[in-house]
Design a protein around this motif. Structure first.
Motif, PDB file in Angstrom:
ATOM      1  N   GLY A  78       0.817  -1.210   0.000  1.00 36.26           N
ATOM      2  CA  GLY A  78       0.000   0.000   0.000  1.00 36.26           C
ATOM      3  C   GLY A  78       0.842   1.247   0.000  1.00 36.26           C
ATOM      4  N   GLY A  79       0.531   2.180  -0.902  1.00 38.82           N
ATOM      5  CA  GLY A  79       1.243   3.445  -0.960  1.00 38.82           C
ATOM      6  C   GLY A  79       0.282   4.588  -1.200  1.00 38.82           C
ATOM      7  N   LEU A  80       0.631   5.765  -0.681  1.00 41.37           N
ATOM      8  CA  LEU A  80      -0.213   6.946  -0.838  1.00 41.37           C
ATOM      9  C   LEU A  80       0.625   8.109  -1.326  1.00 41.37           C
ATOM     10  CD1 LEU A  80      -2.284   6.719   2.483  1.00 41.37           C
ATOM     11  CD2 LEU A  80      -3.095   6.193   0.186  1.00 41.37           C
ATOM     12  N   LEU A  81       0.097   8.811  -2.334  1.00 44.06           N
ATOM     13  CA  LEU A  81       0.726  10.022  -2.830  1.00 44.06           C
ATOM     14  C   LEU A  81       0.014  11.227  -2.234  1.00 44.06           C
ATOM     15  CD1 LEU A  81       1.343   9.681  -6.674  1.00 44.06           C
ATOM     16  CD2 LEU A  81       3.040  10.198  -4.927  1.00 44.06           C
ATOM     17  N   PRO A 115       2.454   1.575  10.495  1.00 42.70           N
ATOM     18  CA  PRO A 115       3.545   2.546  10.573  1.00 42.70           C
ATOM     19  C   PRO A 115       3.976   2.975   9.174  1.00 42.70           C
ATOM     20  CG  PRO A 115       3.926   0.707  12.048  1.00 42.70           C
ATOM     21  CD  PRO A 115       2.748   0.334  11.214  1.00 42.70           C
ATOM     22  N   ILE A 116       4.060   4.264   8.953  1.00 43.67           N
ATOM     23  CA  ILE A 116       4.287   4.796   7.602  1.00 43.67           C
ATOM     24  C   ILE A 116       5.737   5.216   7.427  1.00 43.67           C
ATOM     25  CG2 ILE A 116       3.759   6.750   6.086  1.00 43.67           C
ATOM     26  CD1 ILE A 116       0.910   6.622   7.061  1.00 43.67           C
ATOM     27  N   ARG A 117       6.313   4.831   6.286  1.00 46.59           N
ATOM     28  CA  ARG A 117       7.608   5.361   5.868  1.00 46.59           C
ATOM     29  C   ARG A 117       7.370   6.365   4.752  1.00 46.59           C
ATOM     30  NH1 ARG A 117       9.691   0.143   4.023  1.00 46.59           N
ATOM     31  NH2 ARG A 117       7.468  -0.271   4.115  1.00 46.59           N
ATOM     32  N   GLU A 118       8.141   7.417   4.760  1.00 47.31           N
ATOM     33  CA  GLU A 118       7.892   8.521   3.839  1.00 47.31           C
ATOM     34  C   GLU A 118       9.071   8.688   2.894  1.00 47.31           C
ATOM     35  OE1 GLU A 118       5.425  12.131   4.978  1.00 47.31           O
ATOM     36  OE2 GLU A 118       7.471  12.908   5.115  1.00 47.31           O
ATOM     37  N   TYR A 119       8.748   8.841   1.608  1.00 48.79           N
ATOM     38  CA  TYR A 119       9.747   9.093   0.570  1.00 48.79           C
ATOM     39  C   TYR A 119       9.403  10.397  -0.146  1.00 48.79           C
ATOM     40  CZ  TYR A 119      11.314   4.283   1.192  1.00 48.79           C
ATOM     41  OH  TYR A 119      11.811   3.120   1.712  1.00 48.79           O
ATOM     42  N   MET A 168      16.577  20.469   5.819  1.00 49.80           N
ATOM     43  CA  MET A 168      15.600  21.394   5.244  1.00 49.80           C
ATOM     44  C   MET A 168      14.794  20.789   4.096  1.00 49.80           C
ATOM     45  SD  MET A 168      15.642  24.176   6.922  1.00 49.80           S
ATOM     46  CE  MET A 168      14.792  25.282   5.784  1.00 49.80           C
ATOM     47  N   ALA A 169      15.313  19.720   3.478  1.00 50.35           N
ATOM     48  CA  ALA A 169      14.656  19.187   2.280  1.00 50.35           C
ATOM     49  C   ALA A 169      13.193  18.821   2.513  1.00 50.35           C
ATOM     50  CB  ALA A 169      15.444  17.988   1.745  1.00 50.35           C
ATOM     51  N   PRO A 170      12.837  18.109   3.606  1.00 50.07           N
ATOM     52  CA  PRO A 170      11.424  17.778   3.799  1.00 50.07           C
ATOM     53  C   PRO A 170      10.529  19.006   3.947  1.00 50.07           C
ATOM     54  CG  PRO A 170      12.811  16.346   5.132  1.00 50.07           C
ATOM     55  CD  PRO A 170      13.698  17.423   4.599  1.00 50.07           C
ATOM     56  N   LEU A 171      11.113  20.119   4.368  1.00 42.54           N
ATOM     57  CA  LEU A 171      10.327  21.345   4.500  1.00 42.54           C
ATOM     58  C   LEU A 171      10.177  22.063   3.156  1.00 42.54           C
ATOM     59  CD1 LEU A 171      11.916  22.726   7.803  1.00 42.54           C
ATOM     60  CD2 LEU A 171       9.815  21.372   7.544  1.00 42.54           C
ATOM     61  N   LEU A 172      11.158  21.891   2.272  1.00 42.32           N
ATOM     62  CA  LEU A 172      11.149  22.599   0.993  1.00 42.32           C
ATOM     63  C   LEU A 172      10.403  21.832  -0.091  1.00 42.32           C
ATOM     64  CD1 LEU A 172      14.885  23.750   0.949  1.00 42.32           C
ATOM     65  CD2 LEU A 172      12.884  25.142   1.515  1.00 42.32           C
ATOM     66  N   LEU A 173      10.400  20.501   0.007  1.00 43.25           N
ATOM     67  CA  LEU A 173       9.786  19.672  -1.025  1.00 43.25           C
ATOM     68  C   LEU A 173       8.364  19.316  -0.623  1.00 43.25           C
ATOM     69  CD1 LEU A 173      12.881  17.400  -1.590  1.00 43.25           C
ATOM     70  CD2 LEU A 173      12.049  19.154  -3.153  1.00 43.25           C
ATOM     71  N   ARG A 174       7.417  19.504  -1.538  1.00 43.00           N
ATOM     72  CA  ARG A 174       5.999  19.369  -1.185  1.00 43.00           C
ATOM     73  C   ARG A 174       5.483  17.941  -1.290  1.00 43.00           C
ATOM     74  NH1 ARG A 174       3.048  23.372  -5.124  1.00 43.00           N
ATOM     75  NH2 ARG A 174       4.305  22.144  -6.574  1.00 43.00           N
ATOM     76  N   ASP A 175       5.874  17.219  -2.344  1.00 43.29           N
ATOM     77  CA  ASP A 175       5.242  15.931  -2.631  1.00 43.29           C
ATOM     78  C   ASP A 175       5.791  14.819  -1.752  1.00 43.29           C
ATOM     79  OD1 ASP A 175       3.721  17.160  -4.545  1.00 43.29           O
ATOM     80  OD2 ASP A 175       5.041  16.625  -6.205  1.00 43.29           O
ATOM     81  N   ARG A 176       4.903  13.874  -1.453  1.00 42.78           N
ATOM     82  CA  ARG A 176       5.239  12.760  -0.578  1.00 42.78           C
ATOM     83  C   ARG A 176       4.765  11.449  -1.196  1.00 42.78           C
ATOM     84  NH1 ARG A 176       7.397  16.527   1.336  1.00 42.78           N
ATOM     85  NH2 ARG A 176       7.592  17.153   3.515  1.00 42.78           N
ATOM     86  N   LEU A 177       5.510  10.393  -0.934  1.00 46.48           N
ATOM     87  CA  LEU A 177       5.083   9.041  -1.223  1.00 46.48           C
ATOM     88  C   LEU A 177       5.216   8.274   0.078  1.00 46.48           C
ATOM     89  CD1 LEU A 177       4.229   6.807  -3.183  1.00 46.48           C
ATOM     90  CD2 LEU A 177       6.642   6.452  -3.712  1.00 46.48           C
ATOM     91  N   ARG A 178       4.074   7.838   0.637  1.00 47.18           N
ATOM     92  CA  ARG A 178       4.066   7.178   1.942  1.00 47.18           C
ATOM     93  C   ARG A 178       3.643   5.729   1.753  1.00 47.18           C
ATOM     94  NH1 ARG A 178       1.288  12.548   3.817  1.00 47.18           N
ATOM     95  NH2 ARG A 178       3.114  13.721   4.509  1.00 47.18           N
ATOM     96  N   VAL A 179       4.413   4.824   2.333  1.00 43.85           N
ATOM     97  CA  VAL A 179       4.138   3.399   2.165  1.00 43.85           C
ATOM     98  C   VAL A 179       3.995   2.731   3.522  1.00 43.85           C
ATOM     99  CG1 VAL A 179       5.358   3.327  -0.026  1.00 43.85           C
ATOM    100  CG2 VAL A 179       6.578   2.775   2.067  1.00 43.85           C
ATOM    101  N   GLY A 180       3.248   1.630   3.537  1.00 42.36           N
ATOM    102  CA  GLY A 180       2.919   0.958   4.786  1.00 42.36           C
ATOM    103  C   GLY A 180       3.990  -0.009   5.248  1.00 42.36           C
ATOM    104  N   SER A 181       3.646  -0.794   6.260  1.00 43.17           N
ATOM    105  CA  SER A 181       4.629  -1.621   6.947  1.00 43.17           C
ATOM    106  C   SER A 181       4.596  -3.081   6.522  1.00 43.17           C
ATOM    107  CB  SER A 181       4.374  -1.553   8.455  1.00 43.17           C
ATOM    108  OG  SER A 181       3.052  -1.995   8.744  1.00 43.17           O
ATOM    109  N   GLY A 182       3.837  -3.414   5.483  1.00 43.50           N
ATOM    110  CA  GLY A 182       3.799  -4.793   5.028  1.00 43.50           C
ATOM    111  C   GLY A 182       5.103  -5.201   4.367  1.00 43.50           C
ATOM    112  N   HIS A 183       5.095  -6.375   3.730  1.00 40.71           N
ATOM    113  CA  HIS A 183       6.315  -6.887   3.095  1.00 40.71           C
ATOM    114  C   HIS A 183       6.600  -6.070   1.838  1.00 40.71           C
ATOM    115  CE1 HIS A 183       9.431  -9.875   2.806  1.00 40.71           C
ATOM    116  NE2 HIS A 183       9.142 -10.091   1.523  1.00 40.71           N
ATOM    117  N   THR A 184       7.735  -5.396   1.799  1.00 39.70           N
ATOM    118  CA  THR A 184       8.073  -4.477   0.720  1.00 39.70           C
ATOM    119  C   THR A 184       9.384  -4.881   0.066  1.00 39.70           C
ATOM    120  OG1 THR A 184       9.355  -2.996   2.127  1.00 39.70           O
ATOM    121  CG2 THR A 184       6.974  -2.606   2.008  1.00 39.70           C
TER     122      THR A 184
END
Length: 411
Positions: free
Chosen positions: A19-22, A42-46, A97-113
């Protein structure tokens, strides 16, 4: 949704089927995976860089060191302007500073990746940074694998469609073959793991020692590399008409069917003179992005196009063409018509039996081969830079046909 955002969502579905969310910072998210209706846990953010509408790299938002290493690894062979932008981006990540300057996110879940699969394959915990590159038919994710301490553990590739899956499988076979065929002055990455991820081929290879002590090859280093790769099989000299290569290339052109370019390519093959030339192996995509050198050694990667029984000199012509068009395609191709011919006349290649009277014929064959590859891969539809073969390649091929006939007659 833009084509590039659609590509990113499809890529997320391959790498993170849990599962991933933009979304954007402080805004609601939208699905980036068919499985995203399930709780993410638990979400990891890219961070897609520079944005979800133009993704070139995907970096972990919470691991500054991995992000900085990813930027450095993916921009080593690029232009000065691109390296400058990369340096600014590295500074932004290193400072937090990068997470503050960059707007877009890709968040993925904690399953097998994909991270879990790679960690299991190599027997160590891994963090990843991902290169996706510009639009082209053979675009696929290249994953930089890092330990939590920041050491590079290797690179991974995953097929995302029929073409890229075929290329990943082909590179796996090539690395297996090359492991038993060492080259005297060329280092090839070792195959660390081959398997599947999400029903797609997965390849992991070692990271070569590319960095401040390596540079682009000089002309002599390049040609020495070309000749050693050609020698992966015994180099043989024979008339073009008697070569299995010509029959195979004509078959590939015929397989294009009723595409309008096919007629011109087939006619060009039939008009080329029957000159003798050497045949051997070629890397198939030798460019500044796939090779680096020291004074004594070349490091060569991306072996997915390795092929045998082709005219010697194709790799040199491919490298030179990609260098020539950096400032513009049409102007660059005009330069390449002369610089490519000069490369083929170099004593290093002449030692393989390549004569001046065959140079234009070899160049014409290379263009027909390249055009056929682009057309079969549908590069034009994907936006590849050199993919519009009727715009630049067919006119250059016509020039080379005339030159080849003159050269053969004067011999």
């Amino acid at each position: 949704m833009s084509d590039e955002t659609a590509y990113l969502t499809d890529l997320a579905e391959v790498l993170w089927p849990c599962g991933g969310l933009l979304g954007r910072r402080n805004r609601p998210l939208r699905s980036a995976s068919k499985a995203s209706g399930t709780p993410l846990g638990p979400i990891r953010e890219y961070l897609p860089i520079p944005s979800a509408y133009n993704p070139r790299v995907i970096l972990p938002a919470t691991d500054r060191y991995a992000a900085v290493r990813g930027i450095a690894a993916f921009t080593q062979r690029h232009s000065f302007g691109e390296r400058l932008r990369a340096a600014l981006l590295s500074t932004a990540f290193a400072s937090g500073m990068a997470p503050l300057l960059l707007r877009d996110r890709l968040r993925v879940g904690s399953g097998h990746t994909i991270e879990h699969a790679l960690s299991e394959a190599l027997g160590r915990e891994l963090v990843i940074a991902i290169h996706v590159g510009p639009p082209r038919a053979n675009r696929k994710p290249v994953l930089l694998l890092l330990t939590p301490e920041g050491r590079t553990a290797g690179y991974a590739k995953v097929g995302v469609n029929a073409l890229t899956s075929r290329l990943v499988a082909a590179e796996t076979d090539a690395l297996r073959l090359l492991s038993g065929t060492p080259l005297r002055d060329v280092t090839v990455p070792r195959l660390l793991h081959a398997g599947e991820w999400n029903s797609r081929p997965l390849l992991v290879q070692e990271a070569l020692p590319i960095g401040s002590r390596t540079d682009r090859p000089t002309r002599r280093q390049l040609l020495r590399c070309v000749v050693q790769v050609a020698g992966l099989e015994p180099i043989t000299r024979r008339p073009l008409a008697a070569s299995p290569y010509l029959r195979a290339l004509a078959g590939r052109v015929a397989a294009l069917g009723d595409r309008p370019e096919a007629g011109a390519l087939g006619a060009a093959l039939r008009r080329l003179p029957d000159v003798r030339m050497p045949f051997g192996a070629w890397h198939g995509d030798l460019t500044r992005w796939n090779v680096a050198s020291t004074a004594r050694r070349a490091f060569l990667w991306d072996w997915e196009r390795l092929a045998f029984g082709v005219p010697v000199g194709f790799d040199a012509l491919h490298y030179e063409l990609n260098e020539s068009v950096q400032a513009g395609v049409r102007q660059g191709v005009r330069r390449w018509l002369d610089s490519g011919s000069a490369l083929l006349a170099d004593p290093v290649l002449a030692a393989t039996g390549l004569r001046r009277s065959a140079a234009a014929t070899v160049m014409a064959l290379y263009l027909v081969d390249l055009a056929t590859r682009y057309l079969h891969d549908r590069q034009a539809e994907a936006g590849g830079r050199l993919a519009a073969v009727d715009d630049w390649l067919l006119p250059a091929l016509a020039d080379l046909e005339e030159r080849a006939i003159r050269e053969a007659a004067s011999n």
